[in-house]
Design an enzyme around this catalytic site. Structure first.
Site, PDB file in Angstrom:
ATOM      1  N   TYR A  23       5.708   2.299   4.072  1.00 45.08           N
ATOM      2  CA  TYR A  23       4.294   2.588   3.850  1.00 45.08           C
ATOM      3  C   TYR A  23       4.122   4.095   3.673  1.00 45.08           C
ATOM      4  O   TYR A  23       3.972   4.850   4.637  1.00 45.08           O
ATOM      5  CB  TYR A  23       3.444   2.095   5.010  1.00 45.08           C
ATOM      6  CG  TYR A  23       3.584   0.622   5.326  1.00 45.08           C
ATOM      7  CD1 TYR A  23       4.144  -0.274   4.416  1.00 45.08           C
ATOM      8  CD2 TYR A  23       3.163   0.115   6.554  1.00 45.08           C
ATOM      9  CE1 TYR A  23       4.271  -1.628   4.717  1.00 45.08           C
ATOM     10  CE2 TYR A  23       3.291  -1.232   6.854  1.00 45.08           C
ATOM     11  CZ  TYR A  23       3.843  -2.096   5.942  1.00 45.08           C
ATOM     12  OH  TYR A  23       3.977  -3.424   6.249  1.00 45.08           O
ATOM     13  N   PRO A  47      -2.506 -12.195   6.855  1.00 45.53           N
ATOM     14  CA  PRO A  47      -2.959 -13.316   7.685  1.00 45.53           C
ATOM     15  C   PRO A  47      -4.292 -13.915   7.256  1.00 45.53           C
ATOM     16  O   PRO A  47      -4.633 -15.012   7.705  1.00 45.53           O
ATOM     17  CB  PRO A  47      -3.079 -12.688   9.073  1.00 45.53           C
ATOM     18  CG  PRO A  47      -3.409 -11.256   8.795  1.00 45.53           C
ATOM     19  CD  PRO A  47      -2.624 -10.906   7.563  1.00 45.53           C
ATOM     20  N   GLY A  56      -7.671 -16.410  -2.070  1.00 42.98           N
ATOM     21  CA  GLY A  56      -7.613 -17.317  -3.204  1.00 42.98           C
ATOM     22  C   GLY A  56      -8.207 -18.691  -2.958  1.00 42.98           C
ATOM     23  O   GLY A  56      -7.988 -19.609  -3.733  1.00 42.98           O
TER      24      GLY A  56
END
Length: 276
Positions: A57, A204, A208
């Site tokens: 990240y 989590p 969609g």
């Protein structure tokens, strides 16, 4: 249904079962960094006791940001990070880095960036297909014995890989993609349940949803005076006692919505409707 509020990762690290994934916190530009620092601090104010980051990240920038925001860390705050990738100039932008010397180097870098003497939970971001599994996990086991990491976790593994890893070293956690509408890794979750291993679903919150799915989630959210996002997280908490969701966001409003899911309790009927 009432879910347990805490879980013992590795059998001894107690965390609240709603953590925070720091992936979306942006260190640049300056105004984004200020907002990201505020979100991280608000997560702790709201009672989050597990924050998940990774070398990948921002290639360490996310770890630096968390240290800026939260160091010195509260006594009850656990920091989890991940190693196993290196940045490249190729089109892909990364490569596997599971060789023992590279893993050791990345752990040392994480300790420096996070300003820690020991990492509470060190996860292998992906298994390196070019390095024997025993070598990768053996390096992490050595680092644990040296006191640089406390517990070892895995990310994106199947049940066979988890079993093979457990033959080499104790595994405290697995971080796989999983949510209400994406249960591909259900067999891995069941294996974690049987072994008492924490299952940290990334992504989590179900995405969609459409048609009947969306309508069902929205209906139950209305019944509970909650949001669809909170319902999706509440289902995870009810679905398995080893699930420790780590929803991430760069917004304080979304953070507060996510954390509020801990107070959303599904009835057995609501849980069953969502599970179907």
């Amino acid at each position: 249904m009432t879910a347990s509020e805490t879980f013992l990762i590795g059998g001894d690290l107690e965390v609240r079962r709603l953590g925070f994934g720091a992936m979306h916190l942006r260190p640049e530009p300056a105004e984004d960094r200020d907002a990201a620092v505020a979100v991280a601090r608000r997560a702790v104010e709201l009672g989050v006791t597990l924050i998940d980051t990774a070398h990948m990240y921002g290639w360490g920038a996310n770890e630096d940001l968390l240290a800026e925001a939260l160091h010195p860390y509260p006594d009850d705050l656990a920091i989890a990070t991940k190693v196993g990738f290196r940045q490249t100039t190729t089109d892909q932008g990364w490569r596997y880095a599971g060789a023992p010397d590279e893993l050791r180097e990345q752990v040392d870098e994480a300790l420096r960036r996070l300003r820690l003497d020991r990492i509470d939970l060190l996860q292998l971001h992906r298994l390196d297909p070019g390095v024997p599994l025993a070598d990768q996990l053996g390096a992490l086991r050595d680092l644990r014995e040296e006191g640089k990491i406390a517990r070892i976790g895995l990310s994106e593994v199947d049940e066979g890989e988890l079993a093979a890893a457990r033959a080499v070293v104790d595994i405290a956690s697995v971080q796989n993609r999983y949510n209400l509408l994406d249960r591909e890794h259900e067999p891995v979750l069941k294996a974690c349940e049987e072994a008492g291993i924490a299952f940290l679903p990334w992504r989590p919150v179900a995405a969609g949803a459409s048609g009947a799915q969306s309508e069902q989630i929205a209906t139950i959210a209305k019944e509970l005076d909650a949001t669809p996002t909170q319902v999706a997280i509440a289902w995870l908490l009810a679905h398995s006692p080893v699930i420790v969701p780590i929803p991430g966001t760069s917004s304080i409003a979304h953070l507060e919505e996510n954390v509020g899911a801990a107070a959303v309790h599904l009835s057995q009927d609501q849980y069953d409707r969502l599970t179907r």
